[in-house]
Design a protein around this motif. Structure first.
Motif, PDB file in Angstrom:
ATOM      1  N   PRO A 247     -28.425  -5.747  -9.893  1.00  8.86           N
ATOM      2  CA  PRO A 247     -27.496  -5.668  -9.270  1.00  8.86           C
ATOM      3  C   PRO A 247     -27.859  -5.509  -7.589  1.00  8.86           C
TER       4      PRO A 247
ATOM      5  N   GLY B  42     -27.300  -8.660  -7.446  1.00 10.99           N
ATOM      6  CA  GLY B  42     -25.813  -8.937  -7.611  1.00 10.99           C
ATOM      7  C   GLY B  42     -24.619  -8.861  -8.713  1.00 10.99           C
ATOM      8  N   GLY B  43     -26.039  -8.534  -9.878  1.00 11.46           N
ATOM      9  CA  GLY B  43     -24.813  -8.796 -10.824  1.00 11.46           C
ATOM     10  C   GLY B  43     -24.708  -7.081 -11.730  1.00 11.46           C
ATOM     11  N   SER B  44     -24.561  -7.171 -12.767  1.00  8.40           N
ATOM     12  CA  SER B  44     -24.336  -6.110 -13.043  1.00  8.40           C
ATOM     13  C   SER B  44     -25.034  -4.866 -14.190  1.00  8.40           C
ATOM     14  N   TRP B  45     -24.783  -4.151 -13.840  1.00  7.03           N
ATOM     15  CA  TRP B  45     -25.515  -2.812 -14.718  1.00  7.03           C
ATOM     16  C   TRP B  45     -26.051  -3.704 -15.829  1.00  7.03           C
TER      17      TRP B  45
ATOM     18  N   GLY C 222     -28.229  -6.430 -16.736  1.00  8.34           N
ATOM     19  CA  GLY C 222     -29.489  -6.122 -16.127  1.00  8.34           C
ATOM     20  C   GLY C 222     -30.617  -5.625 -17.730  1.00  8.34           C
TER      21      GLY C 222
ATOM     22  N   VAL D 255     -25.495 -13.742 -13.458  1.00  5.91           N
ATOM     23  CA  VAL D 255     -25.014 -14.449 -12.483  1.00  5.91           C
ATOM     24  C   VAL D 255     -24.896 -16.425 -11.942  1.00  5.91           C
TER      25      VAL D 255
END
Length: 291
Positions: free
Chosen positions: A217, A221-224, A227, A289
């Motif tokens: 994130p 800017g991705g999701s937790w 990740g 992403v």
């Protein structure tokens, strides 16, 4: 050498179970990390040069190791292929990488054809097919897999993608090393690497998942949760890569691929976990992403 599952079956003191000069290894590790970050964010082309140098040297290390078993890897075409594949992937993408790899494989075959066993300096003549197979293996394992970092680098926010990739593999290394040293009791693969334990592997997975959930994130800017999955996948492949090279070194009768990096061994002892994880992380980042 990835310590992602480090630790032995007995409760020895941490300093003894570490199995290496830890302050020296940490110092070299910080130095390598500094070179990587500076080259990534000051001038990307400098990072390409760093990767080319590491890949060429690592390929030479593997060729020397194979020579101990009278396998004559054609070094020059493999090194030339590395010089073509890595920058080619950065400049031209996957299509250029595929062409460069195909030409490298042909060059290995052609070089072996014009340099028969009797002229290669081999102590014991070996069948050409063995030498060609060894050359193709090195060209695939080292420059081809390393070139996936270049495919990451050419993506939007490419420097952050590469940094995240390295962070996850290093997190696996450090988390597994710490957990294995302090809690390692149950050997994971005693016939391949006796010091690796299931407790160390659990530490690697925990570190990878946590760092992935935090860093994806923040960096891209991705999701937790994406990740966390990315971290788990990176640890799994990095661990398999480490075990695979450990098996290879055991078959070759050597401890390290080289000694150029104090506290770590050779260049290939640092790349063994990174190389197989590179294509997996590259693909998952595209899914998570975009590109």
């Amino acid at each position: 050498m990835n310590a992602s599952a480090a630790g032995g079956p007995t409760a020895a003191a941490p300093a003894r179970k570490a199995g290496r000069n830890l302050p020296q290894a940490v110092g070299v590790g910080f130095g390598l990390g500094g070179v990587l970050v500076l080259s990534l964010f000051i001038r990307r082309e400098a990072f390409v040069v760093v990767v080319v140098a590491a890949v060429v040297y690592g390929s030479v290390e593997m060729a020397r190791a194979f020579r101990s078993r009278h396998l004559q890897v054609p070094v020059l075409p493999v090194a030339a292929g590395a010089v073509a594949m890595v920058p080619g992937a950065y400049v031209g993408g996957a299509a250029t990488l595929a062409v460069a790899y195909a030409l490298t494989v042909f060059a290995v075959l052609a070089w072996r054809f014009v340099s028969p066993p009797a002229a290669s300096g081999a102590p014991v003549p070996t069948p050409s097919v063995r030498d060609v197979a060894g050359g193709v293996f090195v060209a695939t394992y080292v420059p081809l897999l390393a070139s996936f970092t270049m495919l990451m680098l050419r993506e939007p926010e490419g420097a952050w993608r590469v940094l995240l990739f390295v962070v996850l593999v290093v997190a696996s290394d450090i988390g597994g090393f710490a957990a294995g040293v302090f809690f390692g009791r149950h050997p994971m693969a005693p016939s391949v690497s006796p010091k690796k334990s299931w407790e160390g592997l659990a530490g690697s997975f925990a570190a990878g998942a946590v760092l992935g959930a935090v860093c994806l994130p923040l960096m891209l800017g991705g999701s937790w949760w994406g990740g966390a999955l990315l971290g788990l996948a990176a640890v799994a492949i990095a661990t398999l890569g480490d075990l695979s090279e450990s098996m290879l070194k055991r078959d070759l009768g050597i401890k390290d691929m080289g000694d150029v990096l104090p506290g770590h061994g050779g260049v290939m002892d640092r790349l063994d976990s990174l190389l197989p994880a590179a294509p997996v992380v590259h693909l998952l980042l595209i899914v998570l992403v975009g590109s």
